[in-house]
Design an enzyme around this catalytic site. Structure first.
Site, short mmCIF file in Angstrom:
data_model
loop_
_atom_site.label_atom_id
_atom_site.label_comp_id
_atom_site.label_asym_id
_atom_site.label_seq_id
_atom_site.Cartn_x
_atom_site.Cartn_y
_atom_site.Cartn_z
N HIS A 264 0.80 -1.21 0.00
CA HIS A 264 0.00 0.00 0.00
C HIS A 264 0.84 1.27 0.00
O HIS A 264 0.28 2.37 -0.01
CB HIS A 264 -0.92 0.01 1.22
N CYS A 265 2.17 1.14 0.01
CA CYS A 265 3.02 2.34 0.13
C CYS A 265 3.97 2.54 -1.03
O CYS A 265 3.88 3.51 -1.78
CB CYS A 265 3.82 2.27 1.44
N ILE A 266 4.93 1.63 -1.18
CA ILE A 266 6.05 1.89 -2.08
C ILE A 266 5.64 2.08 -3.55
O ILE A 266 6.17 2.94 -4.24
CB ILE A 266 7.12 0.79 -1.95
N ILE A 268 2.97 3.39 -4.60
CA ILE A 268 2.02 4.50 -4.71
C ILE A 268 2.58 5.82 -4.21
O ILE A 268 2.49 6.85 -4.89
CB ILE A 268 0.73 4.16 -3.94
N ASP A 269 3.19 5.81 -3.03
CA ASP A 269 3.58 7.06 -2.37
C ASP A 269 4.50 7.94 -3.21
O ASP A 269 4.31 9.17 -3.24
CB ASP A 269 4.22 6.76 -1.02
#
Length: 426
Positions: A264-266, A268-269
């Site tokens: 959910h992070c790398i 997208i962020d």
């Protein structure tokens, strides 16, 4: 407000991978906690003492209920809280632009019910300046003054599913208020829960901290993925190269290649940061290149599989391929942004007959087709033309895979140490 002046009453909006552990942490700290989620299945599960999050056990949920945790789908239950943490999803749109619709919806609902003096802390990843652009205007409606009538801050979540070396409250908590008084109130709320709260100057600074953390990882993973492709052409083992480079006691930090980014992070962020930079007229060449390289890895994996099958006189379209592991990382059930989606989709396009095994993911949908996890038996392994390890869960019987599969392509170096000519690595 809280019924006991010494006991803060807090709300957590969004009871997913971030919100549920946070709600339980508040409860363990002795706070009165109200969890809100629009998903009725989540609410029913919690009320039944069942967890749907990898890092939270049924016993954890039951203990929180015994400790007074309340859950509901109704925002009106937050009309008497001292503080609220917003933990809703912030995905990307298909265009690559930030999708803050969940944050906007939650903020609008909260603005209608929150009492004066409440502290609102956003934990969901956003672009730098989003608090000022979106949250502040909504919460300051009806004449409320930020920093006097309502206190607003940003504190980026640092959840890493499956991690066991740190508990949620042991990980230092970065926090930045929209105003100094906002930061003061947010600190007061979180200091009773987290071992260390790291105060920064503003909410925008805190927003950028989160994006720096994950952009750092994405760029370095992109670098090692690119070097892995070069190493393959040079017939060099990239894993041994990284291991040898890691012996240097300074100036090097190991990153490892893989079939693509997930979670959910790398994935997208960094695109939140590049989008915001683009709005300012700034090019983000490192970020964009890393994203391009990382997104090419599933294609590289399928090309390698194609080449290995060709060496055996087989075409992908004539082959049965067994995918081992579809979660985005080992030992979790989380499939968000998993590279398995792209790998299986590309193999589907080429006509391969696909099956998969993942002890944590009973069903997996790819481009409208739903697959069910199959048992990893000796017969299944022998029947597959290629066994493709995408996720290296600890529970996998790697000896059995190596002993019985006629061809193994390992994208995670899980079979390191198994000396067999039919086992190949990324």
């Amino acid at each position: 407000m809280s019924t006991d002046d010494d006991t803060p009453r807090v709300g957590v909006v969004g009871l997913g991978y971030v919100g549920l552990p946070l709600a339980l942490a508040f409860t363990r700290a002795g706070y009165e906690v109200v969890g809100v989620d629009i998903d009725t299945e989540r609410i029913d599960a919690i009320r039944d003492g069942r967890s749907y999050v990898t890092d939270v056990s049924d016993e954890d949920v039951a203990a929180a209920l015994d400790g007074g945790l309340q859950v509901t789908t109704e925002y009106e239950a937050l009309s008497d809280v001292d503080g609220v943490s917003i933990c809703v999803p912030t995905p990307l749109r298909k265009t690559g632009q930030p999708n803050l619709s969940y944050v906007a919806d939650a903020t609008e609902r909260l603005a209608k019910v929150l009492p004066d003096g409440c502290t609102v802390i956003l934990e969901s990843t956003v672009y730098p300046g989003a608090m000022e652009d979106l949250v502040v205007p909504t919460l300051s409606e009806n004449g409320k003054t930020i920093g006097e009538d309502v206190y607003v801050a940003f504190s980026p979540e640092r959840i890493d599913p499956g991690r066991e070396d740190y508990t949620l409250t042991e990980i230092p908590k970065v926090l930045g208020g929209v105003t100094p008084s906002c930061g003061d109130h947010a600190m007061a709320l979180y200091e009773g829960v987290f071992d260390e709260v790291v105060r920064v100057e503003s909410s925008t600074e805190a927003e950028l901290v989160k994006l720096l953390e994950n952009t750092f990882r994405a760029v370095n993973i992109g670098l090692i993925n690119e070097i892995a492709m070069i190493a393959n052409d040079l017939d060099v083992d990239i894993w041994q190269v990284v291991e040898a480079a890691s012996t240097k006691p300074y100036g090097f930090m190991p990153f490892y290649p893989g079939p693509g980014l997930g979670g959910h992070c790398i994935p997208i962020d960094p695109l939140y940061l590049s989008w915001k930079a683009g709005q300012q007229g700034i090019q983000t060449r490192f970020i964009d290149l890393a994203d391009q390289v990382n997104r090419e890895m599933p294609v590289h994996v399928v090309r390698r599989v194609n080449g290995l099958l060709n060496e055996k006189g087989l075409a992908v379209s004539q082959s049965s391929i067994l995918i081992v592991g579809v979660a985005y990382k080992p030992d979790v059930s989380d499939v968000r942004e998993s590279p398995a989606y792209d790998v299986m989709g590309l193999l589907e396009e080429r006509g391969a007959k696909i099956s998969y095994h993942d002890p944590y993911v009973p069903e997996f949908e790819v481009e409208g087709e739903t697959y069910e996890s199959i048992e990893l038996t000796e017969q299944i392994l022998r029947r597959a033309d290629c066994t493709l390890i995408v996720t290296d869960h600890d529970v996998l019987d790697l000896d059995s895979i190596v002993d019985h599969a006629p061809l193994v392509f390992d994208t995670r170096n899980a079979t390191n140490g198994h000396d067999a000519t039919h086992v190949h690595h990324l």
